[in-house]
Motif scaffolding. Structure first.
Motif, PDB file in Angstrom:
ATOM      1  N   HIS A 116       5.760  -7.672  12.197  1.00  0.00           N
ATOM      2  CA  HIS A 116       5.605  -8.991  12.815  1.00  0.00           C
ATOM      3  C   HIS A 116       6.517  -9.052  14.030  1.00  0.00           C
ATOM      4  CE1 HIS A 116       4.730 -13.158  13.303  1.00  0.00           C
ATOM      5  NE2 HIS A 116       5.993 -13.516  13.123  1.00  0.00           N
ATOM      6  N   ALA A 117       5.964  -9.448  15.163  1.00  0.00           N
ATOM      7  CA  ALA A 117       6.716  -9.518  16.419  1.00  0.00           C
ATOM      8  C   ALA A 117       7.472  -8.209  16.670  1.00  0.00           C
ATOM      9  CB  ALA A 117       7.677 -10.724  16.386  1.00  0.00           C
ATOM     10  N   GLY A 118       6.811  -7.103  16.423  1.00  0.00           N
ATOM     11  CA  GLY A 118       7.396  -5.789  16.698  1.00  0.00           C
ATOM     12  C   GLY A 118       8.436  -5.323  15.700  1.00  0.00           C
ATOM     13  N   LYS A 119       8.648  -6.125  14.643  1.00  0.00           N
ATOM     14  CA  LYS A 119       9.692  -5.746  13.670  1.00  0.00           C
ATOM     15  C   LYS A 119       9.111  -5.668  12.270  1.00  0.00           C
ATOM     16  CE  LYS A 119      12.645  -8.924  15.463  1.00  0.00           C
ATOM     17  NZ  LYS A 119      13.368 -10.034  15.293  1.00  0.00           N
ATOM     18  N   PRO A 120       9.662  -4.815  11.391  1.00  0.00           N
ATOM     19  CA  PRO A 120       9.171  -4.784  10.011  1.00  0.00           C
ATOM     20  C   PRO A 120       9.485  -6.104   9.301  1.00  0.00           C
ATOM     21  CG  PRO A 120      10.663  -2.930  10.457  1.00  0.00           C
ATOM     22  CD  PRO A 120      10.736  -3.851  11.633  1.00  0.00           C
ATOM     23  N   CYS A 121       8.592  -6.523   8.437  1.00  0.00           N
ATOM     24  CA  CYS A 121       8.759  -7.803   7.731  1.00  0.00           C
ATOM     25  C   CYS A 121       8.334  -7.562   6.281  1.00  0.00           C
ATOM     26  CB  CYS A 121       7.849  -8.828   8.411  1.00  0.00           C
ATOM     27  SG  CYS A 121       7.520 -10.325   7.480  1.00  0.00           S
ATOM     28  N   THR A 122       9.209  -7.858   5.338  1.00  0.00           N
ATOM     29  CA  THR A 122       8.862  -7.647   3.922  1.00  0.00           C
ATOM     30  C   THR A 122       8.801  -8.985   3.207  1.00  0.00           C
ATOM     31  OG1 THR A 122       9.831  -5.461   3.901  1.00  0.00           O
ATOM     32  CG2 THR A 122       9.562  -6.518   1.768  1.00  0.00           C
ATOM     33  N   LEU A 123       7.688  -9.202   2.496  1.00  0.00           N
ATOM     34  CA  LEU A 123       7.508 -10.439   1.729  1.00  0.00           C
ATOM     35  C   LEU A 123       7.489 -10.076   0.257  1.00  0.00           C
ATOM     36  CD1 LEU A 123       4.521 -11.660   3.855  1.00  0.00           C
ATOM     37  CD2 LEU A 123       6.755 -12.743   3.843  1.00  0.00           C
ATOM     38  N   GLU A 124       8.097 -10.944  -0.549  1.00  0.00           N
ATOM     39  CA  GLU A 124       8.123 -10.646  -1.982  1.00  0.00           C
ATOM     40  C   GLU A 124       7.470 -11.784  -2.751  1.00  0.00           C
ATOM     41  OE1 GLU A 124      11.620  -8.622  -3.552  1.00  0.00           O
ATOM     42  OE2 GLU A 124      11.497  -9.985  -5.272  1.00  0.00           O
ATOM     43  N   ALA A 125       6.737 -11.438  -3.811  1.00  0.00           N
ATOM     44  CA  ALA A 125       6.058 -12.479  -4.598  1.00  0.00           C
ATOM     45  C   ALA A 125       5.903 -12.019  -6.039  1.00  0.00           C
ATOM     46  CB  ALA A 125       4.677 -12.743  -3.999  1.00  0.00           C
ATOM     47  N   ARG A 126       5.619 -12.994  -6.894  1.00  0.00           N
ATOM     48  CA  ARG A 126       5.357 -12.628  -8.299  1.00  0.00           C
ATOM     49  C   ARG A 126       3.975 -11.994  -8.410  1.00  0.00           C
ATOM     50  NH1 ARG A 126       6.216 -17.985 -11.494  1.00  0.00           N
ATOM     51  NH2 ARG A 126       5.853 -16.665 -13.306  1.00  0.00           N
ATOM     52  N   TYR A 127       3.026 -12.502  -7.618  1.00  0.00           N
ATOM     53  CA  TYR A 127       1.659 -11.961  -7.642  1.00  0.00           C
ATOM     54  C   TYR A 127       1.136 -11.874  -6.207  1.00  0.00           C
ATOM     55  CZ  TYR A 127       1.891 -12.761 -12.601  1.00  0.00           C
ATOM     56  OH  TYR A 127       2.273 -12.701 -13.907  1.00  0.00           O
ATOM     57  N   ALA A 128       0.105 -11.079  -6.041  1.00  0.00           N
ATOM     58  CA  ALA A 128      -0.518 -10.997  -4.701  1.00  0.00           C
ATOM     59  C   ALA A 128      -2.031 -11.018  -4.844  1.00  0.00           C
ATOM     60  CB  ALA A 128      -0.079  -9.733  -3.981  1.00  0.00           C
ATOM     61  N   ILE A 129      -2.654 -11.576  -3.828  1.00  0.00           N
ATOM     62  CA  ILE A 129      -4.123 -11.522  -3.723  1.00  0.00           C
ATOM     63  C   ILE A 129      -4.441 -10.766  -2.438  1.00  0.00           C
ATOM     64  CG2 ILE A 129      -6.234 -12.876  -3.373  1.00  0.00           C
ATOM     65  CD1 ILE A 129      -4.942 -15.071  -5.112  1.00  0.00           C
ATOM     66  N   VAL A 130      -5.156  -9.675  -2.580  1.00  0.00           N
ATOM     67  CA  VAL A 130      -5.499  -8.859  -1.420  1.00  0.00           C
ATOM     68  C   VAL A 130      -6.929  -9.209  -1.008  1.00  0.00           C
ATOM     69  CG1 VAL A 130      -5.795  -6.504  -0.569  1.00  0.00           C
ATOM     70  CG2 VAL A 130      -3.905  -7.044  -2.124  1.00  0.00           C
ATOM     71  N   ALA A 131      -7.048  -9.952   0.087  1.00  0.00           N
ATOM     72  CA  ALA A 131      -8.360 -10.445   0.540  1.00  0.00           C
ATOM     73  C   ALA A 131      -8.730  -9.757   1.849  1.00  0.00           C
ATOM     74  CB  ALA A 131      -8.320 -11.970   0.701  1.00  0.00           C
ATOM     75  N   ILE A 190      -1.826  -7.594  -8.927  1.00  0.00           N
ATOM     76  CA  ILE A 190      -2.632  -7.804  -7.718  1.00  0.00           C
ATOM     77  C   ILE A 190      -4.090  -8.074  -8.071  1.00  0.00           C
ATOM     78  CG2 ILE A 190      -3.476  -6.713  -5.598  1.00  0.00           C
ATOM     79  CD1 ILE A 190      -0.885  -5.066  -5.589  1.00  0.00           C
ATOM     80  N   ALA A 191      -4.621  -9.183  -7.531  1.00  0.00           N
ATOM     81  CA  ALA A 191      -6.065  -9.446  -7.655  1.00  0.00           C
ATOM     82  C   ALA A 191      -6.696  -9.218  -6.283  1.00  0.00           C
ATOM     83  CB  ALA A 191      -6.311 -10.875  -8.102  1.00  0.00           C
ATOM     84  N   PHE A 192      -7.979  -8.991  -6.276  1.00  0.00           N
ATOM     85  CA  PHE A 192      -8.691  -8.710  -5.023  1.00  0.00           C
ATOM     86  C   PHE A 192      -9.687  -9.829  -4.743  1.00  0.00           C
ATOM     87  CE2 PHE A 192      -7.006  -4.833  -6.667  1.00  0.00           C
ATOM     88  CZ  PHE A 192      -6.582  -4.140  -5.552  1.00  0.00           C
ATOM     89  N   ALA A 193      -9.922 -10.082  -3.471  1.00  0.00           N
ATOM     90  CA  ALA A 193     -10.932 -11.079  -3.075  1.00  0.00           C
ATOM     91  C   ALA A 193     -11.617 -10.585  -1.811  1.00  0.00           C
ATOM     92  CB  ALA A 193     -10.263 -12.437  -2.830  1.00  0.00           C
ATOM     93  N   GLY A 194     -12.803 -11.107  -1.554  1.00  0.00           N
ATOM     94  CA  GLY A 194     -13.575 -10.692  -0.370  1.00  0.00           C
ATOM     95  C   GLY A 194     -15.050 -10.747  -0.716  1.00  0.00           C
ATOM     96  N   ASP A 195     -15.884 -10.918   0.308  1.00  0.00           N
ATOM     97  CA  ASP A 195     -17.319 -11.097   0.045  1.00  0.00           C
ATOM     98  C   ASP A 195     -17.939  -9.908  -0.673  1.00  0.00           C
ATOM     99  OD1 ASP A 195     -17.030  -9.419   2.244  1.00  0.00           O
ATOM    100  OD2 ASP A 195     -18.760 -10.221   3.312  1.00  0.00           O
ATOM    101  N   TYR A 196     -17.322  -8.718  -0.562  1.00  0.00           N
ATOM    102  CA  TYR A 196     -17.895  -7.523  -1.197  1.00  0.00           C
ATOM    103  C   TYR A 196     -17.834  -7.586  -2.723  1.00  0.00           C
ATOM    104  CZ  TYR A 196     -13.089  -5.815  -1.897  1.00  0.00           C
ATOM    105  OH  TYR A 196     -11.780  -5.685  -2.290  1.00  0.00           O
ATOM    106  N   LEU A 197     -17.111  -8.576  -3.270  1.00  0.00           N
ATOM    107  CA  LEU A 197     -16.972  -8.684  -4.729  1.00  0.00           C
ATOM    108  C   LEU A 197     -17.925  -9.705  -5.328  1.00  0.00           C
ATOM    109  CD1 LEU A 197     -13.083  -8.564  -4.861  1.00  0.00           C
ATOM    110  CD2 LEU A 197     -14.702  -6.728  -5.307  1.00  0.00           C
ATOM    111  N   SER A 198     -18.734 -10.333  -4.510  1.00  0.00           N
ATOM    112  CA  SER A 198     -19.569 -11.442  -4.983  1.00  0.00           C
ATOM    113  C   SER A 198     -21.036 -11.053  -4.956  1.00  0.00           C
ATOM    114  CB  SER A 198     -19.343 -12.648  -4.066  1.00  0.00           C
ATOM    115  OG  SER A 198     -20.299 -13.643  -4.314  1.00  0.00           O
TER     116      SER A 198
END
Ligand SMILES: Cc1cc2nc3c(=O)[nH]c(=O)nc-3n(C[C@H](O)[C@H](O)[C@H](O)COP(=O)(O)OP(=O)(O)OC[C@H]3O[C@@H](n4cnc5c(N)ncnc54)[C@H](O)[C@@H]3O)c2cc1C
Length: 455
Positions: free
Chosen positions: A254-269, A422-430
């Motif tokens: 982000h803005a030319g710099k590494p950025c790490t986000l942490e969460a209990r869960y993630a949704i990869v869309a 991790i859960a997944f989302a996107g039109d390819y799953l429907s």
């Protein structure tokens, strides 16, 4: 505020990489990710939505620049009468929806129309017949064993065996290029029957449009999400996803710099072609990689040309288009004010792959050559033009999915499963294959999954 283009109000977006642990991070601000993030934030979970582009909406993309208050769609445009989530959200956010009462469009006609229509009808009669035997249209991978071999057969193979290919080829190709963005050789016959069963009878296909542009839907969702306190980080391409026993860490730039986000869960869309290009720790399961390899990358090039007048409304065309690679041509501006008008030229499937190697200028010229056979003086009316190749878009890498043989029964049920946190989302799953509705449905089910785990 981050530098968002235009004067669209997305609410407060983030300038800096946020430094907090979230309940959920959602990756990809297309409709699937936006809807998942919005639903989770509505339930008061802390959510960060991370997006590679400088805008939201992903493949929903409305062209406005330089069009003098008109607009046209580079991505999705039409809404079916059973797309209840799209229609419901449009109502909720007060977005104008209209039917197509005055729609202008032309299609090429087959060389031997009578035989072609007959073969085409025979093909669809067989599709309806098989559709009747799919017991659970919402989970068509549970088809009886007797039908499963049909998922190993393409539309082309099936038509050839039934003796309808020779006369039916013209329609079958036009159908798959317009609807599946590929060729009949690549689409599972069972998938066509399954989609017919899923849609059922009485659906009006493509009758609605978002009058002020399709992008008003993702923008309204983004605005509602940030207004509820959700964090939206634009221009932050995710490069790696790391899962531990109690957290998910998302590594982006982000803005030319590494950025790490942490969460209990993630949704990869994310669009499915992007998934395998990320760095995964632990690696994506081999079963998921194999299943992703069965997903078909539908190809579309859309070319839009704005003209000084809507001459096609006043004169009948001299001849139908002779450029067989353009499988549909219609007006974008029938619901819009102004004397000018925009025509949309659709190239899908193999021709779209070929057009990808042409320059935008060459593609625009081919469209005008086609139009000249209908309206010889059309070039004199051109104001501006734009041609977009979805395969070349680094954050999509395809237009939308088609179900290749095997995808429905062997890949889809597996791809819908989460992996760890991790859960997944996107039109390819429907089963709303390649539709905005499919993206929303998958986002809704991923949000349901996350809510159940977060408690
Ligand atoms: C030409 C065309 C015509 C269409 N016509 C119709 C139609 O008429 N009607 C209809 O209903 N649907 C139509 N569709 C399909 C519709 O656009 C899609 O089904 C829907 O928009 C997909 O939404 P999504 O959220 O699943 O994926 P996307 O919209 O692709 O969203 C994925 C998001 O992930 C982001 N991303 C990618 N890589 C990264 C990364 N590394 N890090 C962070 N973010 C990343 C992308 O930028 C994008 O914003 C059409 C699509 C195209 C291309």
């Amino acid at each position: 505020m981050s530098g968002y283009h235009g004067d669209v109000n997305l609410g407060e977006t983030m300038d800096d990489c946020p430094n907090q642990r979230y309940d959920c991070v959602v990756i990809g601000a297309g409709l699937a990710g936006l809807y998942a993030a919005y639903l989770l934030r509505e339930s008061f979970y802390s959510v960060c939505l991370v997006e590679a582009r400088g805008r939201v909406g992903g493949r929903v993309c409305t062209w406005r620049d330089g069009l003098d208050a008109q607009h046209a769609e580079l991505g999705p445009e039409f809404i079916d009468s059973n797309h209840t989530r799209v229609l419901g959200l449009a109502k909720q956010f007060d977005l104008r929806i209209s039917t197509r009462p005055d729609f202008w469009g032309v299609s090429p006609t087959p060389p031997n129309p009578r035989a072609a229509y007959k073969a085409w009808r025979r093909f669809w009669d067989a599709v309806y017949e098989h559709a009747r035997h799919i017991p659970e249209p919402a989970c068509p991978w549970q088809v009886p064993e007797t039908l499963q071999p049909l998922d190993r057969v393409s539309m082309y193979e099936w038509a050839l065996r039934q003796g309808v290919w020779q006369s039916g080829e013209w329609f079958l190709r036009r159908y798959t290029r317009n609807m599946e963005a590929t060729e009949p050789e690549n689409v599972s016959f069972l998938s066509v029957a399954a989609q017919e069963a899923f849609y059922g009878e009485g659906v009006d296909a493509g009758i609605y449009r978002l009058v002020d542009g399709a992008e008003t839907l993702p923008e309204a969702l983004a605005h509602a999400f940030t207004a509820q306190g959700g964090d939206l980080l634009l221009e932050a391409p995710v490069q790696a996803i790391e899962q531990t026993e109690d957290a998910v860490r998302i590594h982006a730039m982000h803005a030319g710099k590494p950025c790490t986000l942490e969460a209990r869960y993630a949704i990869v869309a994310l669009p499915f072609p992007v998934l395998t290009q990320l760095e995964w720790t632990p690696p994506l399961s081999p079963q998921r990689r194999d299943a992703l390899a069965l997903a078909g990358k539908g190809a579309v090039v859309r070319t839009l040309i704005q003209f000084r007048t809507r001459f096609w409304r006043k004169q009948s065309p001299r001849a139908y288009p002779n450029q067989p690679e353009i499988s549909a041509l219609w007006e974008e501006t029938d619901l819009q004010a102004g004397g000018m008008g925009i025509l949309s030229f659709w190239v899908g499937g193999e021709p779209a792959l070929r057009w990808g190697s042409l320059t935008p200028h060459e593609r625009i010229d081919l469209c005008l050559q086609t139009l000249e056979t209908m309206y010889p003086r059309c070039r004199e009316e051109v104001l501006t033009a734009y041609s977009y190749d979805w395969q070349a878009d680094p954050h999509a890498q395809h237009a939308y999915i088609y179900h290749a043989p095997g995808y429905l029964t062997r890949a889809l049920p597996l791809l819908r499963q989460p992996e760890g946190r991790i859960a997944f989302a996107g039109d390819y799953l429907s089963m709303f294959v390649g539709y905005m509705e499919g993206a929303l449905e998958s986002g809704e089910s991923a949000a349901r999954w996350a809510r159940a785990r977060l408690g």
